[in-house]
Design an enzyme around this catalytic site. Structure first.
Site, PDB file in Angstrom:
ATOM      1  N   GLY A 599       0.800  -1.773  -0.203  1.00  0.00           N
ATOM      2  CA  GLY A 599      -0.293  -0.234   0.018  1.00  0.00           C
ATOM      3  C   GLY A 599       0.628   1.214   0.188  1.00  0.00           C
ATOM      4  O   GLY A 599       1.731   1.129   0.040  1.00  0.00           O
ATOM      5  N   GLY A 602      -0.002   8.790   2.346  1.00  0.00           N
ATOM      6  CA  GLY A 602       0.053  10.425   2.266  1.00  0.00           C
ATOM      7  C   GLY A 602       2.010   9.754   2.761  1.00  0.00           C
ATOM      8  O   GLY A 602       2.341  11.079   2.964  1.00  0.00           O
ATOM      9  N   PHE A 603       1.617   9.245   4.076  1.00  0.00           N
ATOM     10  CA  PHE A 603       2.375   9.611   4.841  1.00  0.00           C
ATOM     11  C   PHE A 603       4.168   8.545   4.391  1.00  0.00           C
ATOM     12  O   PHE A 603       5.701   7.966   5.344  1.00  0.00           O
ATOM     13  CB  PHE A 603       2.865   9.576   6.303  1.00  0.00           C
ATOM     14  CG  PHE A 603       1.894  10.850   6.400  1.00  0.00           C
ATOM     15  CD1 PHE A 603       2.669  11.708   6.961  1.00  0.00           C
ATOM     16  CD2 PHE A 603       0.404  10.563   6.411  1.00  0.00           C
ATOM     17  CE1 PHE A 603       1.434  12.927   6.794  1.00  0.00           C
ATOM     18  CE2 PHE A 603      -0.529  11.511   6.452  1.00  0.00           C
ATOM     19  CZ  PHE A 603       0.288  12.732   6.949  1.00  0.00           C
ATOM     20  N   LYS A 620       5.146  -0.060   7.974  1.00  0.00           N
ATOM     21  CA  LYS A 620       4.895   2.031   7.479  1.00  0.00           C
ATOM     22  C   LYS A 620       5.772   1.550   7.470  1.00  0.00           C
ATOM     23  O   LYS A 620       5.973   2.655   8.000  1.00  0.00           O
ATOM     24  CB  LYS A 620       3.587   2.472   8.021  1.00  0.00           C
ATOM     25  CG  LYS A 620       3.713   3.599   7.306  1.00  0.00           C
ATOM     26  CD  LYS A 620       2.253   4.028   7.469  1.00  0.00           C
ATOM     27  CE  LYS A 620       1.677   4.517   6.547  1.00  0.00           C
ATOM     28  NZ  LYS A 620      -0.159   5.117   6.786  1.00  0.00           N
ATOM     29  N   ASP A 718      -8.331  11.943   9.429  1.00  0.00           N
ATOM     30  CA  ASP A 718      -8.414  11.462   8.401  1.00  0.00           C
ATOM     31  C   ASP A 718      -9.007  10.263   8.001  1.00  0.00           C
ATOM     32  O   ASP A 718      -8.663   9.115   7.612  1.00  0.00           O
ATOM     33  CB  ASP A 718      -6.456  11.120   7.624  1.00  0.00           C
ATOM     34  CG  ASP A 718      -6.598  11.209   6.061  1.00  0.00           C
ATOM     35  OD1 ASP A 718      -8.034  11.359   5.668  1.00  0.00           O
ATOM     36  OD2 ASP A 718      -5.484  10.195   5.649  1.00  0.00           O
TER      37      ASP A 718
END
Ligand SMILES: *[C@@H]1O[C@H](CO)[C@@H](O)[C@H](O)[C@H]1NC(C)=O
Ligand SMILES: *[C@@H]1O[C@H](CO)[C@@H](O)[C@H](O)[C@H]1NC(C)=O
Ligand SMILES: *[C@@H]1O[C@H](CO)[C@@H](O)[C@H](O)[C@H]1NC(C)=O
Ligand SMILES: *[C@@H]1O[C@H](CO)[C@@H](O)[C@H](O)[C@H]1NC(C)=O
Ligand SMILES: *[C@@H]1O[C@H](CO)[C@@H](O)[C@H](O)[C@H]1NC(C)=O
Ligand SMILES: *[C@@H]1O[C@H](CO)[C@@H](O)[C@H](O)[C@H]1NC(C)=O
Ligand SMILES: *[C@@H]1O[C@H](CO)[C@@H](O)[C@H](O)[C@H]1NC(C)=O
Ligand SMILES: *[C@@H]1O[C@H](CO)[C@@H](O)[C@H](O)[C@H]1NC(C)=O
Length: 902
Positions: A599, A602-603, A620, A718
């Protein structure tokens, strides 16, 4: 002192405390027994024969009142029988209180806010052989009622009219060091709300005298249905009487019974006035006197008149002028005054005026001392908690009545503070040191939410320290030293100690913080419990230095060895979870050198990873362009570490090697809600209606937890369908609250700069003030709800980029709900529930903040939907939708109308 020629209060003057229950009158009342039963009931009466140990109740022949023993109203004290046998039956036994300063009867059932008359009766009768009766105080609840002085061998009583402050009324006997308090009878009678209006929640009326003029006998129940005791005054007076009933009107505030009003005293024309001297109250007391009048003589208007002037204070103050009592109708004259001198008596004079052809008249008189009920009671939650603590620890203490009030009778070991906001006393300190306690520390201590100091030292307490103590915001000192068997200390307390907000004293070996992890990884938490704040601070500082040092070391060994720094967190179910700190090398190892991207947000990019034990994780890797610095990142991780909920994606670890910031999350194998709704997943079956509703509820619960379960609250910022992840069981979890910032002091402005949210989901109000709060998350969640219903993204592809809120509004305003529902459901949904959910979504997305509901509200309403859904599921299909249209649960007519009105 000058006495008037006929002084009816002679007895009063000679008796220090005027009790006038002359029981020898009772023989005159031989007819009582036969008159009793009839019309009157004893509804609401509580009649206690103190010291009477017989199990059953009995009926007192003299009054017809049914008495019961006192064991259900009090635990303390001892029973005695008085040797003399001349008194009425309820006075033959008594309960005395050799132990404890304050002993209380708890009278119930009563109704909070209702008005009651309470009478305590005493007959000493030399029961203890000492030959002199005691002097002591009576309290009504936490407030002073009266000082009891009595004669040795005649019965006396004190009476008060009071408003119940709670669903019980306490009557307390307070030992003032002048003999052992005792009590013979205790009676409670309900009054009507409008009676004695001066008695209210803030003041009570302690009765002083109650005279029935013109009759020799005492009169009470059943002649007076409220069982007031009217003492007869007739001797040496000219009495008037009538056989006609003189009945008080329905709303009359005093409800003086007719037999009392039918008699009066007067004089011949030659004796013009009546003086009444009363030894009432003490200097400065507010006193209250009510005179009851009714003319009993038919006056000839031509040549007869009765005109009265009423004076107080030795004839100096004319209070009522030219007063003419009405014929056969009750009327009252009230005096509210202050006792002006310490010595001497309060005086009332009734004069016939010079133009009056008849002398004075008076039918009845009552006098009271007004007692302020201004002592604050202890907060009921504190009382309930401390009662529980006492019960659990089997504490033997003379803890009676209210813990905090009055101040001079505060419970031993308890300290209290008045809280303006709750208008009550709160327990702020509890000292149970050296009390021989054993067993576990009661969790109800956690209900003493104002507690600042807790001392349980030098007992034999065992077991864990309850977690809930860590939630007591005011708690500053805990002393547990001298309890050898106290177990682990919960993490939240450890944290407070390390932050220096709590001082915790313990003896014995160094204690560990609580660690009840299921997979038994022992986590050493370097929080040391010490006996002084200084040592605590020193340790915290050195811990911090060590931590810094460790961080600068690059190599930290192999995965899953026990030498990393970890912090442990307990979730809301008491389970503990850990945040593992990884090195960059370990991250590379987990992700097999960032092989499999799953995936991109935005970060940063999200990679699939495998821990050594095979657990799949999502890693992540935050892009270097993300604005967070290392310090902020760490703060964020600490924040995330505190958050654990079944509907939030779980953070397992992190890496903050310089330049390489990563977060390790649990892996969610069923992609995102967005993927499912868009039909992008190959082979995946379409989410059906009840799956959708369940996902909505679960996501709402996760978000509600961020808002209301976290301190400080966390705003997601978000929320969108691609941030709602599903696992194989289709359980929804909210992801990516990495953007979140706590509402703490350093972000007190709430002003957000930089990239926020996602177009389509972002609260339009954001553009007004660039602030995001919980309500902004609610807005975004409303959009997600609409997506779930319609299957459409916020900006629709097909329908010329209309925003989903606008589109749904336009349909709903026309009452057309069918056309917004995801056509792929093929009618398989509950129409009522759809209305309900559309309504929820509309309240979420309202542009006025006041109309926007909270997440907890959303959760409650969605839960109702799920319940309804489950009860209708069996039927299924369009038919069931139609059937449920008649459902009363959600009124179909009101829901759309409410929507249209917006
Ligand atoms: C009063 O205290 C004494 C000694 O503490 C005890 O023996 C006695 O049983 C107590 N009496 C009551 C009525 O509690
Ligand atoms: C008191 O009177 C009752 C009946 O009125 C009698 O049964 C009892 O024996 C008497 N007790 C004493 C001590 O005289
Ligand atoms: C009770 O009555 C007094 C005077 O009549 C008044 O000042 C006071 O405010 C009243 N208290 C309440 C709680 O109504
Ligand atoms: C009224 O008083 C007189 C004497 O004072 C007495 O003889 C008479 O019985 C009384 N009547 C009633 C109804 O009490
Ligand atoms: C008042 O007058 C009536 C006759 O009118 C008379 O019977 C009565 O005695 C008088 N009363 C007094 C007190 O003078
Ligand atoms: C403690 O507080 C909780 C929640 O307010 C309540 O349910 C519980 O009954 C309280 N326990 C006691 C002993 O007061
Ligand atoms: C209670 O508080 C008062 C005043 O703050 C203090 O003087 C007293 O020592 C305290 N008592 C206990 C038992 O802690
Ligand atoms: C704890 O219990 C033991 C025996 O069970 C006893 O000897 C000891 O005195 C107790 N200590 C305290 C402080 O009560």
């Amino acid at each position: 002192m000058n006495f008037p020629p006929f002084n009816p209060w002679k007895g009063c003057l000679l008796t220090p405390w005027p009790f006038f229950f002359l029981f020898f009158f009772f023989c005159v009342f031989s007819s009582f027994a036969t008159r009793v039963v009839q019309a009157q009931t004893q509804k609401g009466f509580i009649s206690v024969d103190c010291g009477f140990a017989g199990g059953s109740e009995y009926r007192d022949d003299e009054t017809g009142v049914t008495y019961i023993g006192d064991s259900q109203f009090i635990d303390t004290g001892e029973n005695h029988i008085i040797p003399v046998n001349s008194s009425s039956r309820p006075y033959r036994t008594l309960r005395s209180f050799p132990n404890g300063t304050r002993n209380c009867f708890t009278l119930s059932p009563v109704k909070s806010g209702d008005k009651y008359l309470i009478r305590a009766g005493f007959l000493y009768g030399n029961y203890d052989g000492r030959g002199f009766p005691p002097i002591f105080d009576l309290h009504i609840g936490v407030n002073f009622w009266t000082n009891v002085k009595m004669e040795s061998d005649s019965p006396g009583a004190s009476e008060i009219i009071t408003v119940a402050p709670a669903d019980l009324i306490r009557v307390c006997l307070v030992n003032t060091g002048k003999g052992t308090p005792f009590i013979s009878t205790l009676e409670l009678r309900p009054l009507l709300d409008f009676m004695y209006p001066l008695a209210n929640a803030s003041q009570s009326l302690a009765n002083h005298l109650r005279w029935n003029y013109g009759m020799a006998n005492k009169l009470r129940y059943p002649d007076d249905p409220y069982d007031r005791v009217w003492d007869g005054v007739a001797e040496n007076f000219f009495t008037l009487n009538t056989s006609i009933e003189v009945v008080a009107t329905e709303g009359d505030a005093f409800q003086v019974p007719s037999p009392v009003l039918r008699s009066a005293i007067s004089e011949s024309r030659t004796n013009f006035h009546l003086d009444s001297w009363q030894d009432i109250g003490t200097l400065g007391d507010k006193i209250y006197i009510v005179m009851h009048f009714a003319e009993l003589q038919k006056l000839n208007p031509a040549n007869e008149s009765r005109r009265l002037n009423i004076y107080v204070v030795d004839g100096t103050v004319l209070l009522f002028t030219d007063y003419r009592p009405p014929y056969l109708r009750v009327d009252h004259k009230e005096i509210v005054d202050t006792r002006r001198s310490a010595s001497g008596l309060y005086n009332i004079s009734i004069y016939a005026t010079s133009s009056s052809t008849l002398s004075y008249i008076i039918n009845a008189l009552e006098s009271f001392v007004v007692r302020q009920m201004n002592e604050s009671q202890t907060d009921v939650r504190d009382v309930s908690a401390i009662d529980d603590i006492r019960r659990v620890l089997r504490l033997v203490r003379n803890w009676e009545a209210d813990p905090c009030s009055p101040r001079e009778y505060i419970w031993e070991g308890v300290n209290c503070t008045y809280y303006e906001d709750s208008r009550s006393m709160r327990i702020t300190s509890l000292n149970l040191s050296s009390s021989g306690l054993d067993g576990q520390i009661p969790t109800s201590i956690g209900n003493l939410t104002a507690l600042t100091t807790l001392d349980l030292s030098n007992n034999n307490l065992t077991g864990p320290v309850p977690d809930i103590l860590g939630e007591l915001l005011s708690l500053r000192f805990i002393n547990l030293s001298g309890n050898e068997a106290i177990g682990v200390i919960p993490q939240n307390l450890c944290e407070k100690v390390s932050k220096g907000t709590l001082s915790l004293s313990m003896s014995g070996k160094l204690k560990q913080c609580k660690n009840s992890d299921t997979n038994n990884k022992k986590v050493v938490i370097p929080v040391t419990i010490t006996t002084s704040i200084v040592v605590t601070i020193l340790l915290v500082v050195s811990f911090w230095i060590i931590r810094r040092k460790r961080k600068s070391h690059s190599s930290r060994g192999v995965l899953n060895k026990k030498n990393y720094t970890r912090s442990a967190e307990t979730d809301d179910n008491g389970r503990r979870r850990e945040i593992v700190q990884y090195t960059y090398a370990e991250i590379r190892q987990i992700t097999k050198n960032f092989q499999h991207q799953i995936g991109k947000g935005g970060f940063g990019i999200v990679y699939l990873g495998h821990l050594r034990d095979g657990t799949m994780v999502a890693v992540k890797v935050l892009s270097s362009s993300s604005s967070q610095g290392s310090k902020e990142f760490e703060a964020e991780v600490l924040l995330l570490a505190r958050v654990h909920h079944k509907n939030l994606v779980c953070l397992l670890g992190y890496c903050d090697d310089a330049q390489h910031l990563s977060l390790v999350y649990e892996y969610m194998d069923n992609r995102t809600l967005r993927d499912h709704l868009s039909g992008e997943i190959h082979n995946a079956s379409l989410l059906n209606w009840s799956q959708r509703v369940n996902i909505a509820l679960q996501a709402a619960q996760g978000l509600d937890y961020l808002h209301n379960g976290c301190r400080p609250p966390i705003i997601h910022r978000d929320i969108k369908s691609s941030n709602i992840l599903l696992n194989c069981g289709l359980v929804a979890k909210i992801a990516d609250f990495g953007l979140s910032r706590a509402f703490n002091n350093d972000s007190a402005t709430h002003i957000t700069t930089g990239l926020v949210g996602t177009p389509g989901y972002l609260d339009p109000r954001y553009y007004q003030d660039y602030r995001l709060n919980e309500k902004s998350d609610v807005y975004s969640f409303g959009i997600v709800l609409l997506e779930i219903i319609t299957g459409q993204p916020p900006y629709q592809k097909s329908i010329e980029k209309t925003h989903i809120v606008k589109w749904v509004h336009s349909k709903v305003d026309r009452g057309d709900i069918m056309s917004i529902i995801d056509p792929r459901l093929q009618g398989d949904f509950n129409i009522n529930m759809t209305w309900k959910i559309v309504e929820i979504a509309m309240s979420c997305t309202s542009t006025t903040l006041e109309e926007r509901i909270t997440m907890s509200n959303v959760v409650t309403q969605l839960k109702e939907c799920v319940e309804v859904n489950e009860s209708h599921n069996v039927l299924g299909g369009v038919n069931s939708s139609m059937q449920s249209m008649n459902d009363t649960l959600y009124s179909i007519s009101s829901t759309p109308l409410a929507l249209l009105a917006r």
